[in-house]
Design an enzyme around this catalytic site. Structure first.
Site, short mmCIF file in Angstrom:
data_model
loop_
_atom_site.label_atom_id
_atom_site.label_comp_id
_atom_site.label_asym_id
_atom_site.label_seq_id
_atom_site.Cartn_x
_atom_site.Cartn_y
_atom_site.Cartn_z
N LYS A 12 42.69 33.85 51.06
CA LYS A 12 41.70 34.83 50.60
C LYS A 12 40.35 34.55 51.26
O LYS A 12 39.65 35.47 51.70
CB LYS A 12 41.58 34.79 49.08
N ASN A 57 45.60 44.72 49.74
CA ASN A 57 46.12 45.77 48.85
C ASN A 57 47.63 45.95 49.00
O ASN A 57 48.18 46.92 48.47
CB ASN A 57 45.40 47.10 49.13
N GLU A 59 35.17 44.93 53.16
CA GLU A 59 36.32 45.80 53.39
C GLU A 59 35.98 46.94 54.33
O GLU A 59 36.25 48.10 54.06
CB GLU A 59 36.82 46.34 52.04
N HIS A 114 49.23 44.38 35.57
CA HIS A 114 48.82 44.70 36.94
C HIS A 114 49.61 43.87 37.97
O HIS A 114 50.14 44.41 38.94
CB HIS A 114 47.32 44.47 37.08
N ARG A 148 40.46 43.05 55.01
CA ARG A 148 40.51 42.87 53.55
C ARG A 148 41.44 43.90 52.90
O ARG A 148 42.03 43.63 51.85
CB ARG A 148 39.08 42.94 52.97
N LYS A 185 33.99 40.58 44.70
CA LYS A 185 34.10 41.94 44.13
C LYS A 185 33.89 41.83 42.63
O LYS A 185 34.62 41.09 41.96
CB LYS A 185 35.48 42.53 44.41
N GLU A 217 50.47 37.54 43.03
CA GLU A 217 49.38 37.52 44.02
C GLU A 217 49.53 36.32 44.96
O GLU A 217 49.10 36.37 46.11
CB GLU A 217 48.01 37.51 43.32
N ARG A 263 17.88 42.20 39.45
CA ARG A 263 18.30 42.50 40.83
C ARG A 263 19.13 41.39 41.45
O ARG A 263 19.18 41.23 42.66
CB ARG A 263 17.10 42.82 41.72
N HIS A 313 49.72 47.45 46.26
CA HIS A 313 48.83 48.04 45.26
C HIS A 313 48.95 49.56 45.15
O HIS A 313 48.72 50.12 44.08
CB HIS A 313 47.37 47.64 45.53
N HIS A 362 49.90 50.90 41.82
CA HIS A 362 48.96 51.75 41.09
C HIS A 362 49.69 52.95 40.47
O HIS A 362 49.45 53.33 39.33
CB HIS A 362 47.85 52.23 42.04
N1 LIG Z 1 37.45 41.03 41.72
C1 LIG Z 1 38.60 41.05 42.34
O1 LIG Z 1 38.68 40.85 43.56
C2 LIG Z 1 39.85 41.29 41.56
C3 LIG Z 1 41.10 41.05 42.13
C4 LIG Z 1 42.24 41.22 41.34
C5 LIG Z 1 42.12 41.62 40.01
N2 LIG Z 1 40.88 41.84 39.49
C6 LIG Z 1 40.70 42.22 38.08
O2 LIG Z 1 41.15 41.14 37.29
C7 LIG Z 1 41.51 41.63 36.00
C8 LIG Z 1 42.80 40.99 35.59
O3 LIG Z 1 42.59 39.60 35.49
P1 LIG Z 1 43.56 38.66 34.65
O4 LIG Z 1 44.95 38.96 35.00
O5 LIG Z 1 43.04 37.29 34.78
O6 LIG Z 1 43.39 39.26 33.18
P2 LIG Z 1 42.52 38.82 31.90
O7 LIG Z 1 41.19 38.35 32.27
O8 LIG Z 1 42.61 39.99 30.97
O9 LIG Z 1 43.37 37.61 31.31
C9 LIG Z 1 44.68 37.84 30.86
C10 LIG Z 1 44.87 37.36 29.43
O10 LIG Z 1 44.95 35.95 29.41
C11 LIG Z 1 44.00 35.40 28.48
N3 LIG Z 1 43.62 34.11 29.04
C12 LIG Z 1 42.84 33.86 30.10
N4 LIG Z 1 42.85 32.55 30.40
C13 LIG Z 1 43.64 31.96 29.50
C14 LIG Z 1 44.06 30.63 29.30
N5 LIG Z 1 43.72 29.65 30.16
N6 LIG Z 1 44.86 30.35 28.24
C15 LIG Z 1 45.28 31.36 27.42
N7 LIG Z 1 44.94 32.64 27.58
C16 LIG Z 1 44.14 32.93 28.61
C17 LIG Z 1 42.91 36.44 28.39
O11 LIG Z 1 42.21 36.33 27.19
C18 LIG Z 1 43.73 37.73 28.49
O12 LIG Z 1 44.27 38.03 27.22
C19 LIG Z 1 41.60 43.15 36.14
O13 LIG Z 1 40.51 43.73 35.50
C20 LIG Z 1 41.54 43.38 37.64
O14 LIG Z 1 40.93 44.61 37.96
C21 LIG Z 1 39.75 41.68 40.23
#
Ligand SMILES: NC(=O)c1ccc[n+]([C@@H]2O[C@H](COP(=O)([O-])OP(=O)(O)OC[C@H]3O[C@@H](n4cnc5c(N)ncnc54)[C@H](O)[C@@H]3O)[C@@H](O)[C@H]2O)c1
Length: 368
Positions: A227, A246, A237, A267, A242, A143, A185, A121, A249, A253
């Site tokens: 942020k 977006n 949100e 993305h 918040r 999130k 971003e 939990r 987005h 999307h």
């Molecule tokens: N929680 C939130 O508020 C929020 C906000 C925006 C996005 N997201 C989520 O975040 C995700 C995308 O995150 P991301 O862009 O970090 O993608 P990711 O975690 O897939 O990382 C991108 C790639 O880079 C590699 N990588 C990571 N760090 C590295 C490093 N230091 N050196 C070499 N390679 C490295 C990873 O293995 C992967 O192949 C999505 O699932 C999205 O939905 C969440």
């Protein structure tokens, strides 16, 4: 190192931004690591480059790091991998007062944070974001979640970390395209709420993309501050603040859906082009000038990010893209709120946008 506090009643925490934080992870976490054994979830790309650094710091402080190394990619945000993570954490005998370390990009952060939210939990976790996107966005704000077959991020929980350590050194191993996706971003915070920061990005974007240490620290810190402010104002949100995050987005999307959520368009790249479209659509509605919309497109293009739909070779109509928007998770009682601009640094939520008009606008963009 800069320190920003995310102020939330009873759940405030620090986001530290600087170099050398992973090499000092044990010292930075301090009393959060109350047992010898420390569970760390990561992916194989990050593990290959940063596991040793993290392990050395923990071992030197008398800990026994335990790593769970997952396959990289969005596929890890699934029920099957979540089950694997939770079962592994139970095997590690993680208790509610313990902290799990999430070492990686947004995928690892979202997945591990959700596992922490539901394990017994709710237990503690620390975000160790290693992508620019994760440092400026996903690691801050609580999130967490996984994807469903019906869409991305449809299963999850709000669960704040106890600490975020954004080590700028980790960005040195990040592929350039991932750096660009994160930079989208960064610039977003300027476009939506801070005209001065947008001007700074116009002048310094190339330094950030080239990994200049001072420029990176400034860009990540300003983004985290923005942020943190928005999250403190509207954690779940509900008030609309918040939702401004977006920006880009909804258009983005639709582009991601049309390209099958594939590597064709990351993305962050979709968000970048989505922001250009939101700006041009705002100009079409006479909320902002054509000049401001062009400035935004120019800043995005000069960071090497996509700024024109026509360059994607989508081979579809504006109506097809608009139809994807109907499946956007931001749909609210049959209406889709759009984040539009009244100026650079002045985003607002427009709930009156007609999708037919958006489709017509997109036809023009696709043909341009
Ligand atoms: N929680 C939130 O508020 C929020 C906000 C925006 C996005 N997201 C989520 O975040 C995700 C995308 O995150 P991301 O862009 O970090 O993608 P990711 O975690 O897939 O990382 C991108 C790639 O880079 C590699 N990588 C990571 N760090 C590295 C490093 N230091 N050196 C070499 N390679 C490295 C990873 O293995 C992967 O192949 C999505 O699932 C999205 O939905 C969440």
């Amino acid at each position: 190192m800069s320190v920003t506090r995310v102020e939330l009643a009873g759940r405030s925490y620090e986001v530290r931004v600087g170099g050398g934080l992973l090499a000092d992870v044990a010292g930075q976490c301090g009393a959060l690591l109350r047992k010898t054994s420390v569970p760390i979830v990561t992916d194989s790309n990050v593990s290959a480059r940063w596991q040793e650094t993290v392990a050395n710091s923990l071992i030197a402080a008398g800990h026994e790091p335990q790593f769970l190394v997952l396959d990289p990619g969005e596929g890890a945000k699934s029920w099957a991998v979540l089950e694997r993570v939770v079962d592994w954490l139970l095997e590690q005998e993680v208790e509610r007062g313990d902290h799990i370390l999430a070492l990686g990009g947004g995928v690892i952060g979202d997945l591990t944070g959700f596992a922490a939210a539901i394990l017994k939990r709710g237990c503690g976790f620390v975000q160790l974001p290693t992508t620019l996107l994760a440092q400026v966005d996903s690691s801050v704000g609580g999130k967490t979640g996984i994807n469903a077959s019906a869409g991305k991020n449809l299963i999850g929980a709000f669960h704040q970390p106890s600490l975020v350590l954004a080590d700028l050194d980790s960005l040195a191993t990040l592929p350039p395209r991932e750096m660009g996706a994160g930079y989208a971003e960064v610039i977003k915070y300027g476009i939506l709420g801070d005209a001065e920061f947008f001007s700074w990005c116009e002048a310094n974007g190339s330094r950030v993309m080239a990994g200049d240490a001072d420029a990176l620290e400034y860009a990540v810190t300003e983004s985290v501050k923005a942020k943190a402010r928005i999250v403190a104002e509207d954690e779940r949100e509900t008030t609309g603040a918040r939702a401004l995050l977006n920006l880009g987005h909804t258009f983005g999307h639709a582009l991601e859906a049309q390209t099958g959520f594939s590597d064709r368009l990351l993305h962050g790249e979709a968000v970048a082009l989505g922001m250009v479209l939101a700006a041009r659509y705002s100009a079409r509605k006479a909320y902002i000038s054509e000049e401001d919309a062009s400035r935004i497109a120019q800043a995005i293009a000069s960071a090497g990010l996509p700024a024109e739909c026509s360059a994607l070779g989508l081979n579809c109509s504006g109506r097809t893209l608009a139809d994807h928007m109907l499946h956007d998770k931001k749909m609210d009682a049959g209406a889709l709120p759009f984040v539009l601009l009244r100026g650079i640094g002045e985003a607002f939520l427009d709930r009156e946008v007609q999708l037919g008009d958006v489709a017509e606008f997109l036809d023009g963009e696709l043909a341009a």
